[in-house]
Design a protein around this motif. Structure first.
Motif, mmCIF file in Angstrom:
data_model
loop_
_atom_site.group_PDB
_atom_site.id
_atom_site.type_symbol
_atom_site.label_atom_id
_atom_site.label_comp_id
_atom_site.label_asym_id
_atom_site.label_seq_id
_atom_site.Cartn_x
_atom_site.Cartn_y
_atom_site.Cartn_z
ATOM 1 N N GLU A 225 39.518 -49.821 -32.602
ATOM 2 C CA GLU A 225 40.230 -48.555 -32.473
ATOM 3 C C GLU A 225 39.789 -47.928 -31.149
ATOM 4 O O GLU A 225 38.626 -47.537 -30.996
ATOM 5 N N PRO A 226 40.668 -47.881 -30.141
ATOM 6 C CA PRO A 226 40.279 -47.381 -28.809
ATOM 7 C C PRO A 226 39.592 -46.028 -28.878
ATOM 8 O O PRO A 226 40.046 -45.110 -29.567
ATOM 9 N N GLY A 227 38.474 -45.937 -28.168
ATOM 10 C CA GLY A 227 37.716 -44.697 -28.144
ATOM 11 C C GLY A 227 36.796 -44.504 -29.322
ATOM 12 O O GLY A 227 35.958 -43.594 -29.321
ATOM 13 N N ILE A 228 36.945 -45.344 -30.337
ATOM 14 C CA ILE A 228 36.094 -45.266 -31.529
ATOM 15 C C ILE A 228 35.281 -46.539 -31.681
ATOM 16 O O ILE A 228 34.068 -46.522 -31.813
ATOM 17 N N LYS A 229 35.988 -47.670 -31.663
ATOM 18 C CA LYS A 229 35.300 -48.959 -31.705
ATOM 19 C C LYS A 229 35.999 -49.917 -30.746
ATOM 20 O O LYS A 229 36.975 -50.573 -31.089
ATOM 21 N N ASP A 230 35.489 -49.966 -29.520
ATOM 22 C CA ASP A 230 36.058 -50.856 -28.514
ATOM 23 C C ASP A 230 35.403 -52.228 -28.532
ATOM 24 O O ASP A 230 36.011 -53.207 -28.103
ATOM 25 N N THR A 231 34.145 -52.285 -28.982
ATOM 26 C CA THR A 231 33.421 -53.556 -29.083
ATOM 27 C C THR A 231 32.622 -53.562 -30.381
ATOM 28 O O THR A 231 32.616 -52.587 -31.134
ATOM 29 N N ASP A 232 31.926 -54.668 -30.610
ATOM 30 C CA ASP A 232 31.095 -54.813 -31.817
ATOM 31 C C ASP A 232 29.656 -54.345 -31.595
ATOM 32 O O ASP A 232 28.787 -54.623 -32.420
ATOM 33 N N TRP A 233 29.407 -53.642 -30.477
ATOM 34 C CA TRP A 233 28.049 -53.243 -30.119
ATOM 35 C C TRP A 233 27.948 -51.734 -29.966
ATOM 36 O O TRP A 233 28.855 -51.085 -29.446
ATOM 37 N N SER A 234 26.829 -51.177 -30.412
ATOM 38 C CA SER A 234 26.534 -49.763 -30.202
ATOM 39 C C SER A 234 25.099 -49.610 -29.724
ATOM 40 O O SER A 234 24.256 -50.501 -29.931
ATOM 41 N N ALA A 235 24.838 -48.466 -29.091
ATOM 42 C CA ALA A 235 23.494 -48.160 -28.582
ATOM 43 C C ALA A 235 22.943 -46.947 -29.311
ATOM 44 O O ALA A 235 23.671 -45.995 -29.607
ATOM 45 N N THR A 236 21.647 -46.983 -29.593
ATOM 46 C CA THR A 236 20.982 -45.829 -30.201
ATOM 47 C C THR A 236 20.555 -44.852 -29.112
ATOM 48 O O THR A 236 20.600 -45.159 -27.920
ATOM 49 N N GLY A 237 20.135 -43.683 -29.535
ATOM 50 C CA GLY A 237 19.476 -42.763 -28.620
ATOM 51 C C GLY A 237 18.021 -43.156 -28.436
ATOM 52 O O GLY A 237 17.606 -44.268 -28.808
ATOM 53 N N GLU A 238 17.223 -42.258 -27.896
ATOM 54 C CA GLU A 238 15.793 -42.525 -27.690
ATOM 55 C C GLU A 238 15.061 -42.320 -29.015
ATOM 56 O O GLU A 238 15.193 -41.278 -29.657
ATOM 57 N N ILE A 239 14.285 -43.317 -29.408
ATOM 58 C CA ILE A 239 13.600 -43.295 -30.708
ATOM 59 C C ILE A 239 12.128 -43.623 -30.497
ATOM 60 O O ILE A 239 11.792 -44.637 -29.860
ATOM 61 N N THR A 240 11.268 -42.788 -31.032
ATOM 62 C CA THR A 240 9.832 -43.026 -30.923
ATOM 63 C C THR A 240 9.389 -43.969 -32.026
ATOM 64 O O THR A 240 9.628 -43.720 -33.216
ATOM 65 N N GLY A 241 8.728 -45.053 -31.635
ATOM 66 C CA GLY A 241 8.279 -46.051 -32.591
ATOM 67 C C GLY A 241 6.956 -45.694 -33.233
ATOM 68 O O GLY A 241 6.296 -44.715 -32.858
ATOM 69 N N VAL A 242 6.568 -46.493 -34.208
ATOM 70 C CA VAL A 242 5.292 -46.251 -34.898
ATOM 71 C C VAL A 242 4.105 -46.430 -33.955
ATOM 72 O O VAL A 242 3.012 -45.932 -34.219
ATOM 73 N N ASP A 243 4.333 -47.135 -32.831
ATOM 74 C CA ASP A 243 3.282 -47.345 -31.838
ATOM 75 C C ASP A 243 3.293 -46.278 -30.749
ATOM 76 O O ASP A 243 2.540 -46.366 -29.777
ATOM 77 N N GLY A 244 4.169 -45.267 -30.879
ATOM 78 C CA GLY A 244 4.259 -44.213 -29.886
ATOM 79 C C GLY A 244 5.192 -44.507 -28.736
ATOM 80 O O GLY A 244 5.474 -43.621 -27.921
ATOM 81 N N LYS A 245 5.697 -45.712 -28.632
ATOM 82 C CA LYS A 245 6.595 -46.082 -27.546
ATOM 83 C C LYS A 245 8.004 -45.587 -27.838
ATOM 84 O O LYS A 245 8.487 -45.679 -28.967
ATOM 85 N N VAL A 246 8.669 -45.052 -26.805
ATOM 86 C CA VAL A 246 10.050 -44.593 -26.944
ATOM 87 C C VAL A 246 10.976 -45.743 -26.556
ATOM 88 O O VAL A 246 10.816 -46.355 -25.489
ATOM 89 N N ARG A 247 11.945 -46.025 -27.426
ATOM 90 C CA ARG A 247 12.844 -47.166 -27.206
ATOM 91 C C ARG A 247 14.302 -46.734 -27.341
ATOM 92 O O ARG A 247 14.615 -45.759 -28.015
ATOM 93 N N ARG A 248 15.168 -47.527 -26.705
ATOM 94 C CA ARG A 248 16.599 -47.496 -27.010
ATOM 95 C C ARG A 248 17.001 -48.919 -27.383
ATOM 96 O O ARG A 248 16.567 -49.893 -26.759
ATOM 97 N N TRP A 249 17.827 -49.009 -28.396
ATOM 98 C CA TRP A 249 18.251 -50.304 -28.908
ATOM 99 C C TRP A 249 19.765 -50.456 -28.752
ATOM 100 O O TRP A 249 20.514 -49.476 -28.797
ATOM 101 N N VAL A 250 20.188 -51.699 -28.634
ATOM 102 C CA VAL A 250 21.602 -52.050 -28.779
ATOM 103 C C VAL A 250 21.697 -52.946 -29.997
ATOM 104 O O VAL A 250 20.901 -53.888 -30.146
ATOM 105 N N TYR A 251 22.636 -52.634 -30.902
ATOM 106 C CA TYR A 251 22.736 -53.420 -32.135
ATOM 107 C C TYR A 251 24.182 -53.840 -32.393
ATOM 108 O O TYR A 251 25.135 -53.181 -31.974
ATOM 109 N N LEU A 252 24.325 -54.942 -33.109
ATOM 110 C CA LEU A 252 25.628 -55.514 -33.444
ATOM 111 C C LEU A 252 26.122 -54.951 -34.769
ATOM 112 O O LEU A 252 25.345 -54.769 -35.706
#
Length: 689
Positions: A225-252
């Motif tokens: 759906e254009p503008g809603i789901k153009d591909t099968d991939w999305s990206a998260t925002g900045e997330i602090t891990g249990v180790d204190g590291k800030v990450r961004r992920w791309v997931y299918l």
């Protein structure tokens, strides 16, 4: 950003499905129970012998009695008295377990009708575990079984996904998710404050592939759906891990953004642990005898040097299905798969995989026959099925379900796009045949011809069985349907019942079929269609047993659909009703054990609307024919049945002699418009029934 609170992390672990699966697995280790049954080979006929007529419920559409839950309603004695009288032997509840997501400690709603599972416990909005067990007991008292679901392809965004985002232990191994280095965050779009992820545009996916992060674009985008789901991939925002590291992920996510895809080849083998645990829980705690494997054709993706990633017909899906289905058989259950893939894939994944497969093979084809009055494409699909080695007895032949009428016709889109097929006097490549069929169906089912049916992205059409039939009859305004039109719709509906029920395998029908539901008006469910999911119009609420005759919405808030036939309980009091005629068909199906028969011939015919299926009945009961007229003109045609012993031909539904099969193997068929006949050749060798 501060590190996640340890108490919160432990709470997430306690809520997670992976943790629950690992805890329960210890109960099976070293025990003899899982070594008592054969499990290597699929056993479709054993599975259908347990229950060959299924009622497929949809939890969100169930109208409940005052103060009762969905599960209490599905276990109501009044409902089961009616279902049992009809001939139902199994109830497929649809997904009932907790679904949706988590924001902090707050549960968020399901985004896909409970197909985004986040826990093994029953969704509190639908009932309780005790009520699930009561449903199993009531079904058993009526000689029926409960059919449940697992979803091997993805989860929701529950505790498991939140732990994965925080890089907790091996939870990231559950998913197709990749950590993006901070220097490449500029490639990723910003995530709005009210969202936890954002879909990636194709150029971004291509760039991430070039940088060797992900496998790239997949072969198709489900729910595009254009503008809603153009591909099968999305990206998260900045997330602090249990180790204190800030990450961004791309997931299918093959499906919706809230349904992250599981990784079926990761060194942790976490996905396998989670899904096997879910299956064993459904059997041992929920009392299920059969489990649906939903979206189980999407377990493998692989990078290719050129073009899109390999995501269709991947061998890992075959391997994964063998593991799941084998474990289910070990535990004493059976499974079925809903695969809208090529016939080759369905056949391959059935070898050692699921015992039964949903009949996406003939479903769009029989609907095309009804819409056009021409059964040639249906005959082509039946013969293609036999050529590839799929036994109709391994299929679940169904009327409406919760999804759209799928028109992807994947078989002719991918693997067989350049194969040639003879159709309407010419030879067409598979890809051209696909486009021709799709154009004809879209033209007749949607738009000016039938504005009440809606396209569902690029997959097909959102409609009910009744509104499909209305389109076939040229009815443009559903409000203009009166008693005469209801009678016409019922006649064509019974023709579709005949096609599906009078052949080997499982026959399945929904509550929408039983009441003759029409689609909802789009404005009634506009709040659910913001992401382009038009299927909500074909999911109107229904009340089979008149438990709440004045209620206008389901327990989940879906508006009541207009029911052309009335409730099941009401219909069973009227001999001319849809349900009573259906009951007669199912009683004949059971008497002649047609579910266990063998399809031996799809004869050549001359009349465009005619379809004949020939079956060898079990236990030496002779030969049965299902003859159907999908057209608006009467048919009188003589067909040839080579190898079938001559004798009188009996209409086994109306119990009358219809004609004779001659010594020359010829039989004359006479059918009125949209009529179906179930016939039996009574040769000298056939026993009397």
């Amino acid at each position: 950003m501060s590190n996640p609170d340890n108490a919160y992390i432990q709470w997430l672990v306690d809520q997670s499905m992976l943790h629950a699966a690992r805890q329960s697995a210890r109960l099976y280790a070293g025990q003899s129970r899982l070594w008592q049954r054969p499990y290597a080979q699929a056993r479709p006929r054993d599975a259908s012998a347990i229950a060959s007529v299924w009622f497929t419920a949809y939890p969100a559409a169930i109208i409940t009695a005052d103060g009762a839950s969905v599960l209490q309603t599905l276990g109501d004695e009044r409902l089961w008295s009616a279902l049992s009288e009809l001939g139902v032997q199994g109830i497929h509840n649809g997904p009932m377990k907790r679904s949706g997501g988590l924001r902090g400690r707050e549960y968020t709603p399901t985004v896909d009708g409970n197909f985004d599972r986040i826990g093994f416990d029953i969704d509190p909005a639908l009932g309780s575990e005790e009520q699930m067990l009561q449903l199993s007991r009531v079904a058993a008292a009526h000689n029926a079984v409960v059919i449940d679901d697992i979803v091997p392809a993805h989860t929701g965004k529950g505790a498991d996904f939140r732990l994965a985002e925080m890089a907790y232990e091996d939870y990231p191994g559950l998913y197709h998710m990749v950590e993006i280095r901070e220097e490449d965050w500029a490639l990723l779009p910003e995530v709005p404050p009210e969202r936890d992820a954002v879909n990636l545009l194709p150029p971004v996916v291509d760039r991430l592939k070039e940088k060797h992060y992900i496998v790239g674009q997949l072969q198709r985008v489900i729910f595009f759906e254009p503008g809603i789901k153009d591909t099968d991939w999305s990206a998260t925002g900045e997330i602090t891990g249990v180790d204190g590291k800030v990450r961004r992920w791309v997931y299918l996510h093959y499906f919706k953004e809230g349904q992250p895809s599981l990784n079926w080849l990761d060194p942790t083998f976490a996905a396998q642990q989670l899904i096997i645990g879910d299956a064993l829980h459904a059997i041992d705690v929920g009392g299920a005898r059969v489990l649906r494997l939903d979206a189980n054709g999407f377990l493998g993706v692989e990078r290719r040097a050129e073009g899109s990633a390999w995501s269709e017909s991947h061998p890992l899906s075959v391997t994964g299905n063998q593991l799941i289905a084998g474990m289910i058989r070990k535990a004493g259950g059976f499974s079925f798969q809903e695969l809208n893939l090529t016939l080759d894939d369905i056949a391959a994944m059935s070898h050692g995989g699921a015992d039964l497969s949903y009949d996406f093979i003939t479903r769009p084809a029989y609907q095309h026959a009804l819409l056009t009055g021409d059964s040639e494409f249906l005959r082509l699909m039946l013969r293609e099925m036999h050529t590839i080695g799929i036994d109709p007895a391994s299929l679940i032949h169904a009327l409406q379900n919760h999804d759209e009428l799928t028109l992807e016709l994947v078989h002719f889109w991918t693997l067989h796009a350049y194969d040639h097929y003879h159709f309407r006097g010419q030879t067409l490549p598979g890809g051209h045949l696909r486009e021709l069929i799709r154009e004809e169906m879209y033209e007749r089912l949607t738009g000016e011809q039938a504005p009440y049916n809606l396209k569902f992205v690029t997959n097909g059409v959102a409609c009910t069985s009744a509104s499909l039939i209305a389109a076939a009859l040229g009815i443009r305004d559903l409000d203009a349907i009166g008693p005469a039109e209801v009678e016409q719709i019922q006649r064509l509906h019974l023709l579709l019942v005949m096609f599906n029920a009078m052949q080997p395998g499982v026959f399945a029908l929904s509550g929408w079929d039983l009441v003759g539901a029409l689609p909802l008006a789009p404005e009634q469910v506009a709040h659910l269609m913001g992401d382009g999911d038009t299927r909500w119009i074909n999911r109107g609420a229904y009340d089979l047993a008149d438990l709440a005759p004045d209620a206008q919405t389901s327990a989940e808030g879906l508006p009541r659909a207009r029911a052309l036939y009335g409730s099941l309980v009401e219909q069973l009091q009227n001999p001319g009703s849809f349900a009573c005629q259906l009951k007669r068909i199912l009683s004949v199906r059971r008497a002649y054990d047609i579910a266990a028969s063998r399809q031996i011939l799809i004869p050549e015919v001359q009349a465009p609307g005619l379809l004949v299926m020939v079956h060898e009945l079990p236990a030496g009961k002779g030969v049965q024919l299902t003859a159907l007229n999908f057209g608006a003109a009467p048919i009188s045609e003589t067909i040839c049945l080579p190898g079938v012993a001559p004798g009188p031909v009996v209409d086994i539904i109306h119990e009358r002699v219809e004609g004779d099969l001659t010594e020359n193997c010829e039989l004359t068929l006479n059918l009125d418009p949209y009529e179906g006949l179930a016939l039996r050749v009574v040769s000298a060798a056939s026993p009397v029934i």
